[in-house]
Design an enzyme around this catalytic site. Structure first.
Site, PDB file in Angstrom:
ATOM      1  N   ARG A  87       0.835  -1.211   0.000  1.00 64.40           N
ATOM      2  CA  ARG A  87       0.000   0.000   0.000  1.00 64.40           C
ATOM      3  C   ARG A  87       0.865   1.255   0.000  1.00 64.40           C
ATOM      4  O   ARG A  87       0.517   2.260  -0.610  1.00 64.40           O
ATOM      5  CB  ARG A  87      -0.931  -0.007   1.216  1.00 64.40           C
ATOM      6  CG  ARG A  87      -1.971  -1.115   1.188  1.00 64.40           C
ATOM      7  CD  ARG A  87      -2.777  -1.139   2.474  1.00 64.40           C
ATOM      8  NE  ARG A  87      -3.791  -2.183   2.502  1.00 64.40           N
ATOM      9  CZ  ARG A  87      -3.599  -3.418   3.000  1.00 64.40           C
ATOM     10  NH1 ARG A  87      -2.424  -3.767   3.496  1.00 64.40           N
ATOM     11  NH2 ARG A  87      -4.575  -4.294   3.013  1.00 64.40           N
ATOM     12  N   HIS A 174      -2.961   0.138   8.711  1.00 58.26           N
ATOM     13  CA  HIS A 174      -3.590  -0.680   7.671  1.00 58.26           C
ATOM     14  C   HIS A 174      -2.513  -1.212   6.723  1.00 58.26           C
ATOM     15  O   HIS A 174      -2.414  -0.830   5.570  1.00 58.26           O
ATOM     16  CB  HIS A 174      -4.617   0.168   6.911  1.00 58.26           C
ATOM     17  CG  HIS A 174      -5.434  -0.630   5.941  1.00 58.26           C
ATOM     18  ND1 HIS A 174      -6.074  -1.803   6.270  1.00 58.26           N
ATOM     19  CD2 HIS A 174      -5.722  -0.418   4.634  1.00 58.26           C
ATOM     20  CE1 HIS A 174      -6.715  -2.256   5.212  1.00 58.26           C
ATOM     21  NE2 HIS A 174      -6.501  -1.439   4.207  1.00 58.26           N
TER      22      HIS A 174
HETATM   23  N1  LIG Z   1      -8.574   1.609   3.434  1.00 56.35           N
HETATM   24  C1  LIG Z   1      -9.067   0.494   2.944  1.00 56.35           C
HETATM   25  O1  LIG Z   1      -9.469  -0.393   3.677  1.00 56.35           O
HETATM   26  C2  LIG Z   1      -9.187   0.327   1.450  1.00 56.35           C
HETATM   27  C3  LIG Z   1      -9.944  -0.723   0.913  1.00 56.35           C
HETATM   28  C4  LIG Z   1     -10.106  -0.786  -0.460  1.00 56.35           C
HETATM   29  C5  LIG Z   1      -9.506   0.160  -1.290  1.00 56.35           C
HETATM   30  N2  LIG Z   1      -8.745   1.138  -0.736  1.00 56.35           N
HETATM   31  C6  LIG Z   1      -8.114   2.168  -1.554  1.00 56.35           C
HETATM   32  O2  LIG Z   1      -9.132   3.031  -2.064  1.00 56.35           O
HETATM   33  C7  LIG Z   1      -8.691   3.601  -3.306  1.00 56.35           C
HETATM   34  C8  LIG Z   1      -9.753   3.398  -4.376  1.00 56.35           C
HETATM   35  O3  LIG Z   1      -9.905   2.021  -4.672  1.00 56.35           O
HETATM   36  P1  LIG Z   1     -10.902   1.571  -5.847  1.00 56.35           P
HETATM   37  O4  LIG Z   1     -10.897   0.081  -5.864  1.00 56.35           O
HETATM   38  O5  LIG Z   1     -12.189   2.290  -5.725  1.00 56.35           O
HETATM   39  O6  LIG Z   1     -10.118   2.132  -7.120  1.00 56.35           O
HETATM   40  P2  LIG Z   1     -10.733   2.473  -8.555  1.00 56.35           P
HETATM   41  O7  LIG Z   1      -9.565   2.607  -9.494  1.00 56.35           O
HETATM   42  O8  LIG Z   1     -11.811   1.509  -8.912  1.00 56.35           O
HETATM   43  O9  LIG Z   1     -11.409   3.908  -8.349  1.00 56.35           O
HETATM   44  C9  LIG Z   1     -10.700   5.063  -8.066  1.00 56.35           C
HETATM   45  C10 LIG Z   1     -11.401   6.209  -8.775  1.00 56.35           C
HETATM   46  O10 LIG Z   1     -10.756   7.426  -8.408  1.00 56.35           O
HETATM   47  C11 LIG Z   1     -10.867   8.286  -9.524  1.00 56.35           C
HETATM   48  N3  LIG Z   1      -9.962   9.413  -9.406  1.00 56.35           N
HETATM   49  C12 LIG Z   1      -8.628   9.451  -9.669  1.00 56.35           C
HETATM   50  N4  LIG Z   1      -8.152  10.693  -9.448  1.00 56.35           N
HETATM   51  C13 LIG Z   1      -9.209  11.460  -9.034  1.00 56.35           C
HETATM   52  C14 LIG Z   1      -9.343  12.810  -8.656  1.00 56.35           C
HETATM   53  N5  LIG Z   1      -8.301  13.643  -8.650  1.00 56.35           N
HETATM   54  N6  LIG Z   1     -10.575  13.240  -8.298  1.00 56.35           N
HETATM   55  C15 LIG Z   1     -11.637  12.406  -8.304  1.00 56.35           C
HETATM   56  N7  LIG Z   1     -11.561  11.106  -8.654  1.00 56.35           N
HETATM   57  C16 LIG Z   1     -10.355  10.644  -9.020  1.00 56.35           C
HETATM   58  C17 LIG Z   1     -10.572   7.365 -10.718  1.00 56.35           C
HETATM   59  O11 LIG Z   1     -11.001   7.947 -11.949  1.00 56.35           O
HETATM   60  C18 LIG Z   1     -11.336   6.107 -10.301  1.00 56.35           C
HETATM   61  O12 LIG Z   1     -12.645   6.106 -10.846  1.00 56.35           O
HETATM   62  C19 LIG Z   1      -7.340   2.945  -3.603  1.00 56.35           C
HETATM   63  O13 LIG Z   1      -6.285   3.763  -3.153  1.00 56.35           O
HETATM   64  C20 LIG Z   1      -7.396   1.670  -2.791  1.00 56.35           C
HETATM   65  O14 LIG Z   1      -6.095   1.168  -2.499  1.00 56.35           O
HETATM   66  C21 LIG Z   1      -8.579   1.241   0.609  1.00 56.35           C
END
Ligand SMILES: NC(=O)c1ccc[n+]([C@@H]2O[C@H](COP(=O)([O-])OP(=O)(O)OC[C@H]3O[C@@H](n4cnc5c(N)ncnc54)[C@H](O)[C@@H]3O)[C@@H](O)[C@H]2O)c1
Length: 307
Positions: A87, A174
Protein backbone atom coordinates in the site's frame (compact mmCIF):
# COMPACT_ATOMS: atom_id res chain seq x y z
CA UNK A 1 -32.31 14.03 3.28
CA UNK A 2 -28.79 14.79 4.42
CA UNK A 3 -26.13 14.80 1.72
CA UNK A 4 -23.05 12.59 1.45
CA UNK A 5 -20.39 13.22 -1.19
CA UNK A 6 -18.19 10.39 -2.40
CA UNK A 7 -15.02 11.41 -4.23
CA UNK A 8 -13.97 8.69 -6.65
CA UNK A 9 -16.67 6.79 -8.52
CA UNK A 10 -14.56 3.67 -9.07
CA UNK A 11 -15.11 0.27 -7.45
CA UNK A 12 -15.21 1.37 -3.81
CA UNK A 13 -16.85 4.77 -4.41
CA UNK A 14 -19.73 3.45 -6.49
CA UNK A 15 -20.26 0.47 -4.19
CA UNK A 16 -20.37 2.79 -1.17
CA UNK A 17 -23.00 4.87 -2.97
CA UNK A 18 -24.90 1.63 -3.53
CA UNK A 19 -24.91 0.63 0.17
CA UNK A 20 -25.79 4.17 1.35
CA UNK A 21 -28.57 4.66 -1.17
CA UNK A 22 -30.00 1.21 -0.55
CA UNK A 23 -30.20 1.99 3.18
CA UNK A 24 -31.93 5.30 2.34
CA UNK A 25 -29.40 6.98 4.60
CA UNK A 26 -28.74 10.12 2.54
CA UNK A 27 -28.70 11.67 -0.89
CA UNK A 28 -25.41 10.86 -2.58
CA UNK A 29 -23.19 12.91 -4.89
CA UNK A 30 -20.58 10.84 -6.73
CA UNK A 31 -17.58 12.80 -8.04
CA UNK A 32 -14.86 11.61 -10.41
CA UNK A 33 -12.36 13.09 -12.87
CA UNK A 34 -13.50 10.71 -15.62
CA UNK A 35 -16.31 12.30 -17.60
CA UNK A 36 -19.47 10.24 -17.76
CA UNK A 37 -18.35 7.65 -15.16
CA UNK A 38 -20.03 9.15 -12.07
CA UNK A 39 -23.02 10.29 -14.13
CA UNK A 40 -23.53 6.81 -15.62
CA UNK A 41 -23.18 4.98 -12.30
CA UNK A 42 -25.45 7.48 -10.53
CA UNK A 43 -28.12 7.07 -13.19
CA UNK A 44 -27.92 3.29 -12.92
CA UNK A 45 -28.24 3.49 -9.11
CA UNK A 46 -31.14 5.95 -9.44
CA UNK A 47 -32.94 3.38 -11.56
CA UNK A 48 -32.36 0.71 -8.88
CA UNK A 49 -34.09 2.82 -6.19
CA UNK A 50 -37.70 2.03 -7.23
CA UNK A 51 -36.83 -1.68 -7.02
CA UNK A 52 -35.25 -1.53 -3.55
CA UNK A 53 -37.75 1.04 -2.32
CA UNK A 54 -35.39 3.84 -1.34
CA UNK A 55 -35.94 7.57 -1.89
CA UNK A 56 -32.23 8.48 -1.83
CA UNK A 57 -31.23 10.64 -4.77
CA UNK A 58 -27.92 9.77 -6.40
CA UNK A 59 -26.23 12.20 -8.78
CA UNK A 60 -22.91 11.96 -10.55
CA UNK A 61 -20.72 14.90 -11.49
CA UNK A 62 -17.23 16.12 -12.40
CA UNK A 63 -17.94 19.43 -10.69
CA UNK A 64 -17.49 20.01 -6.95
CA UNK A 65 -20.15 22.76 -6.98
CA UNK A 66 -22.79 20.02 -6.81
CA UNK A 67 -21.30 18.69 -3.58
CA UNK A 68 -22.00 21.91 -1.64
CA UNK A 69 -23.51 21.46 1.81
CA UNK A 70 -22.47 17.83 2.30
CA UNK A 71 -22.49 16.60 5.88
CA UNK A 72 -19.97 13.88 5.10
CA UNK A 73 -17.32 13.61 2.38
CA UNK A 74 -15.94 10.14 1.71
CA UNK A 75 -12.64 10.04 -0.16
CA UNK A 76 -12.00 6.95 -2.29
CA UNK A 77 -10.23 8.69 -5.19
CA UNK A 78 -6.86 7.23 -6.06
CA UNK A 79 -5.08 4.22 -7.47
CA UNK A 80 -5.56 0.77 -5.94
CA UNK A 81 -2.76 -1.79 -5.55
CA UNK A 82 -1.59 -4.17 -8.25
CA UNK A 83 -0.55 -7.76 -7.37
CA UNK A 84 2.70 -7.80 -5.36
CA UNK A 85 2.51 -4.09 -4.52
CA UNK A 86 2.47 -2.72 -0.96
CA UNK A 87 0.00 0.00 0.00
CA UNK A 88 2.89 2.37 0.77
CA UNK A 89 3.96 2.29 -2.88
CA UNK A 90 0.83 4.33 -3.65
CA UNK A 91 1.88 7.20 -1.37
CA UNK A 92 3.23 9.64 -3.93
CA UNK A 93 0.59 9.32 -6.61
CA UNK A 94 -2.36 9.22 -4.21
CA UNK A 95 -1.12 12.15 -2.09
CA UNK A 96 -1.76 14.54 -4.96
CA UNK A 97 -5.23 13.14 -5.58
CA UNK A 98 -6.24 13.22 -1.90
CA UNK A 99 -4.88 16.74 -1.44
CA UNK A 100 -7.00 18.03 -4.33
CA UNK A 101 -10.08 16.11 -3.16
CA UNK A 102 -9.82 17.58 0.36
CA UNK A 103 -9.23 21.16 -0.79
CA UNK A 104 -12.06 21.17 -3.31
CA UNK A 105 -14.60 19.33 -1.19
CA UNK A 106 -14.00 21.50 1.88
CA UNK A 107 -14.39 24.65 -0.21
CA UNK A 108 -17.87 23.41 -1.13
CA UNK A 109 -18.71 21.90 2.29
CA UNK A 110 -16.64 23.64 5.00
CA UNK A 111 -18.43 21.83 7.86
CA UNK A 112 -18.12 18.31 6.46
CA UNK A 113 -16.71 15.34 8.31
CA UNK A 114 -14.15 13.50 6.17
CA UNK A 115 -13.95 9.73 5.95
CA UNK A 116 -10.85 8.60 4.06
CA UNK A 117 -10.37 5.24 2.31
CA UNK A 118 -7.59 5.92 -0.19
CA UNK A 119 -4.36 3.99 0.44
CA UNK A 120 -1.93 4.10 2.09
CA UNK A 121 -4.76 4.73 4.50
CA UNK A 122 -3.16 6.08 7.67
CA UNK A 123 -0.88 8.61 5.90
CA UNK A 124 -3.73 9.70 3.59
CA UNK A 125 -6.00 10.40 6.56
CA UNK A 126 -3.16 12.37 8.20
CA UNK A 127 -2.68 14.33 4.96
CA UNK A 128 -6.41 15.08 4.77
CA UNK A 129 -6.41 16.50 8.31
CA UNK A 130 -3.34 18.67 7.63
CA UNK A 131 -4.48 19.92 4.21
CA UNK A 132 -7.94 20.69 5.57
CA UNK A 133 -6.58 22.29 8.76
CA UNK A 134 -9.19 20.24 10.61
CA UNK A 135 -9.50 19.19 14.25
CA UNK A 136 -8.90 15.46 14.73
CA UNK A 137 -12.54 14.70 15.39
CA UNK A 138 -13.48 15.56 11.81
CA UNK A 139 -11.17 13.13 10.00
CA UNK A 140 -11.71 9.38 10.17
CA UNK A 141 -9.87 6.69 8.25
CA UNK A 142 -11.51 3.42 7.31
CA UNK A 143 -9.44 0.27 7.75
CA UNK A 144 -10.26 -1.45 11.04
CA UNK A 145 -13.89 -2.31 10.35
CA UNK A 146 -12.75 -4.06 7.17
CA UNK A 147 -9.77 -5.85 8.72
CA UNK A 148 -11.89 -6.94 11.70
CA UNK A 149 -14.72 -8.09 9.39
CA UNK A 150 -12.25 -10.20 7.44
CA UNK A 151 -11.17 -11.88 10.67
CA UNK A 152 -14.82 -12.30 11.74
CA UNK A 153 -15.66 -13.94 8.43
CA UNK A 154 -12.72 -16.36 8.67
CA UNK A 155 -13.63 -17.30 12.28
CA UNK A 156 -17.29 -17.83 11.34
CA UNK A 157 -16.23 -20.06 8.42
CA UNK A 158 -13.86 -22.05 10.65
CA UNK A 159 -16.35 -22.62 13.50
CA UNK A 160 -19.53 -22.77 11.36
CA UNK A 161 -21.19 -20.15 13.50
CA UNK A 162 -23.14 -17.01 12.59
CA UNK A 163 -20.99 -13.98 11.83
CA UNK A 164 -23.20 -12.14 14.31
CA UNK A 165 -21.72 -14.21 17.14
CA UNK A 166 -18.15 -13.36 16.19
CA UNK A 167 -16.48 -10.23 17.58
CA UNK A 168 -12.95 -9.44 16.49
CA UNK A 169 -10.77 -6.41 16.94
CA UNK A 170 -7.93 -5.68 14.54
CA UNK A 171 -5.97 -2.59 15.51
CA UNK A 172 -2.87 -0.79 14.27
CA UNK A 173 -1.89 0.52 10.86
CA UNK A 174 -3.59 -0.68 7.67
CA UNK A 175 -0.61 -2.72 6.48
CA UNK A 176 0.60 -6.27 6.84
CA UNK A 177 1.81 -5.41 10.38
CA UNK A 178 -1.78 -4.79 11.56
CA UNK A 179 -2.53 -6.33 14.95
CA UNK A 180 -5.43 -8.83 15.26
CA UNK A 181 -6.12 -8.85 19.01
CA UNK A 182 -7.02 -12.48 19.63
CA UNK A 183 -7.29 -11.99 23.41
CA UNK A 184 -9.99 -9.36 22.97
CA UNK A 185 -11.88 -11.29 20.29
CA UNK A 186 -14.61 -13.80 21.11
CA UNK A 187 -17.32 -16.11 19.80
CA UNK A 188 -20.58 -15.61 21.71
CA UNK A 189 -18.55 -14.57 24.75
CA UNK A 190 -16.02 -17.44 24.52
CA UNK A 191 -12.50 -16.04 24.03
CA UNK A 192 -11.17 -16.94 20.59
CA UNK A 193 -8.10 -18.53 22.13
CA UNK A 194 -10.40 -21.10 23.82
CA UNK A 195 -12.66 -21.57 20.80
CA UNK A 196 -10.11 -23.14 18.46
CA UNK A 197 -6.65 -24.77 18.47
CA UNK A 198 -3.67 -22.37 18.41
CA UNK A 199 -2.54 -23.40 14.91
CA UNK A 200 -5.97 -22.64 13.41
CA UNK A 201 -6.08 -19.29 15.18
CA UNK A 202 -2.56 -18.45 13.96
CA UNK A 203 -3.63 -19.28 10.40
CA UNK A 204 -6.64 -16.95 10.70
CA UNK A 205 -4.47 -14.15 12.08
CA UNK A 206 -2.08 -14.54 9.15
CA UNK A 207 -4.88 -14.68 6.56
CA UNK A 208 -6.44 -11.55 8.09
CA UNK A 209 -3.16 -9.63 7.86
CA UNK A 210 -2.79 -10.59 4.20
CA UNK A 211 -6.54 -10.37 3.49
CA UNK A 212 -6.33 -7.41 1.11
CA UNK A 213 -3.42 -8.91 -0.81
CA UNK A 214 -5.26 -12.24 -1.20
CA UNK A 215 -8.07 -10.46 -3.04
CA UNK A 216 -5.69 -8.32 -5.14
CA UNK A 217 -3.94 -11.54 -6.18
CA UNK A 218 -7.21 -13.15 -7.23
CA UNK A 219 -8.66 -10.14 -9.05
CA UNK A 220 -5.36 -9.24 -10.76
CA UNK A 221 -6.74 -5.81 -11.63
CA UNK A 222 -8.09 -3.73 -8.76
CA UNK A 223 -8.59 -4.51 -5.08
CA UNK A 224 -11.43 -5.39 -2.71
CA UNK A 225 -14.47 -3.17 -2.82
CA UNK A 226 -17.65 -4.77 -1.45
CA UNK A 227 -16.44 -5.08 2.15
CA UNK A 228 -14.49 -1.77 2.17
CA UNK A 229 -17.59 0.00 0.87
CA UNK A 230 -19.83 -1.67 3.47
CA UNK A 231 -17.40 -0.46 6.14
CA UNK A 232 -17.56 3.11 4.82
CA UNK A 233 -21.36 3.00 4.83
CA UNK A 234 -21.32 1.81 8.46
CA UNK A 235 -19.07 4.70 9.48
CA UNK A 236 -21.20 7.23 7.59
CA UNK A 237 -24.32 5.86 9.28
CA UNK A 238 -22.72 6.04 12.74
CA UNK A 239 -21.90 9.71 12.17
CA UNK A 240 -25.11 10.76 10.48
CA UNK A 241 -27.41 8.99 12.96
CA UNK A 242 -25.25 9.97 15.95
CA UNK A 243 -25.04 6.33 16.99
CA UNK A 244 -22.06 6.60 19.40
CA UNK A 245 -20.91 3.39 17.75
CA UNK A 246 -17.53 1.97 18.74
CA UNK A 247 -15.64 0.59 15.74
CA UNK A 248 -11.97 0.13 14.94
CA UNK A 249 -11.03 3.23 12.92
CA UNK A 250 -7.91 5.17 12.02
CA UNK A 251 -7.80 8.42 13.97
CA UNK A 252 -5.14 10.85 15.12
CA UNK A 253 -3.58 9.70 18.38
CA UNK A 254 -2.63 12.30 20.95
CA UNK A 255 -1.00 10.09 23.57
CA UNK A 256 -3.53 7.23 23.57
CA UNK A 257 -1.80 3.83 23.51
CA UNK A 258 1.41 5.74 24.22
CA UNK A 259 1.43 7.08 20.64
CA UNK A 260 1.22 10.62 19.34
CA UNK A 261 0.99 12.42 15.99
CA UNK A 262 0.00 9.48 13.78
CA UNK A 263 -3.28 8.20 12.38
CA UNK A 264 -3.62 4.65 13.69
CA UNK A 265 -6.33 2.03 14.02
CA UNK A 266 -7.89 2.00 17.51
CA UNK A 267 -11.40 1.42 18.92
CA UNK A 268 -13.12 4.75 18.27
CA UNK A 269 -16.59 5.95 19.26
CA UNK A 270 -18.30 7.71 16.34
CA UNK A 271 -21.22 10.12 16.45
CA UNK A 272 -22.51 13.33 14.93
CA UNK A 273 -19.27 15.23 15.57
CA UNK A 274 -17.12 12.44 14.10
CA UNK A 275 -14.64 10.98 16.60
CA UNK A 276 -16.13 11.23 20.10
CA UNK A 277 -13.73 9.15 22.10
CA UNK A 278 -10.98 6.54 21.88
CA UNK A 279 -11.33 3.38 23.94
CA UNK A 280 -8.05 2.18 25.45
CA UNK A 281 -7.66 -1.57 25.96
CA UNK A 282 -5.32 -2.97 28.55
CA UNK A 283 -2.63 -4.61 26.45
CA UNK A 284 -0.14 -7.37 27.23
CA UNK A 285 3.55 -6.59 26.62
CA UNK A 286 3.43 -8.69 23.40
CA UNK A 287 0.36 -6.81 22.11
CA UNK A 288 1.96 -3.47 22.92
CA UNK A 289 5.13 -4.53 21.14
CA UNK A 290 3.15 -5.58 18.02
CA UNK A 291 1.34 -2.22 17.98
CA UNK A 292 4.65 -0.39 18.28
CA UNK A 293 6.05 -2.25 15.24
CA UNK A 294 2.95 -1.30 13.25
CA UNK A 295 3.15 2.31 14.49
CA UNK A 296 6.78 2.50 13.35
CA UNK A 297 5.70 1.63 9.79
CA UNK A 298 2.95 4.26 9.84
CA UNK A 299 5.35 6.86 11.26
CA UNK A 300 7.79 6.21 8.39
CA UNK A 301 5.05 6.56 5.76
CA UNK A 302 3.78 9.79 7.32
CA UNK A 303 7.33 11.17 7.37
CA UNK A 304 7.58 10.37 3.64
CA UNK A 305 4.67 12.77 3.02
CA UNK A 306 7.08 15.59 3.91
CA UNK A 307 4.40 17.90 5.29
N1 LIG B 1 -8.57 1.61 3.43
C1 LIG B 1 -9.07 0.49 2.94
O1 LIG B 1 -9.47 -0.39 3.68
C2 LIG B 1 -9.19 0.33 1.45
C3 LIG B 1 -9.94 -0.72 0.91
C4 LIG B 1 -10.11 -0.79 -0.46
C5 LIG B 1 -9.51 0.16 -1.29
N2 LIG B 1 -8.75 1.14 -0.74
C6 LIG B 1 -8.11 2.17 -1.55
O2 LIG B 1 -9.13 3.03 -2.06
C7 LIG B 1 -8.69 3.60 -3.31
C8 LIG B 1 -9.75 3.40 -4.38
O3 LIG B 1 -9.90 2.02 -4.67
P1 LIG B 1 -10.90 1.57 -5.85
O4 LIG B 1 -10.90 0.08 -5.86
O5 LIG B 1 -12.19 2.29 -5.72
O6 LIG B 1 -10.12 2.13 -7.12
P2 LIG B 1 -10.73 2.47 -8.55
O7 LIG B 1 -9.56 2.61 -9.49
O8 LIG B 1 -11.81 1.51 -8.91
O9 LIG B 1 -11.41 3.91 -8.35
C9 LIG B 1 -10.70 5.06 -8.07
C10 LIG B 1 -11.40 6.21 -8.78
O10 LIG B 1 -10.76 7.43 -8.41
C11 LIG B 1 -10.87 8.29 -9.52
N3 LIG B 1 -9.96 9.41 -9.41
C12 LIG B 1 -8.63 9.45 -9.67
N4 LIG B 1 -8.15 10.69 -9.45
C13 LIG B 1 -9.21 11.46 -9.03
C14 LIG B 1 -9.34 12.81 -8.66
N5 LIG B 1 -8.30 13.64 -8.65
N6 LIG B 1 -10.57 13.24 -8.30
C15 LIG B 1 -11.64 12.41 -8.30
N7 LIG B 1 -11.56 11.11 -8.65
C16 LIG B 1 -10.35 10.64 -9.02
C17 LIG B 1 -10.57 7.37 -10.72
O11 LIG B 1 -11.00 7.95 -11.95
C18 LIG B 1 -11.34 6.11 -10.30
O12 LIG B 1 -12.64 6.11 -10.85
C19 LIG B 1 -7.34 2.95 -3.60
O13 LIG B 1 -6.28 3.76 -3.15
C20 LIG B 1 -7.40 1.67 -2.79
O14 LIG B 1 -6.09 1.17 -2.50
C21 LIG B 1 -8.58 1.24 0.61
Amino acid sequence: MPKITIIGAGQTGATTAHWIAEKGLADVVLVDVVEGLPQGKALDLTQAMPIVGSDSHVVGTNDYAETAGSEIVIITAGLPRKPGMSRDELLEVNSKIVREAVERSLTASPEAILIVLTNPLDPMAYLAMKVGGLPRGRVLGQAGILDSARMRAFVAMELRVSVQNVHCYVLGGHGDEMVPLTRHSNVAGVPLEQAMPPDRLAAIVERTRKGGGEIVGLLKTGSAFYAPAAALAQMAEAVLLDRHLVVPASVLLEGEYGLRGIFFGVPAQLGRGGLEKIIEYQLSPAERQALEVSAGKVREAIAALKI
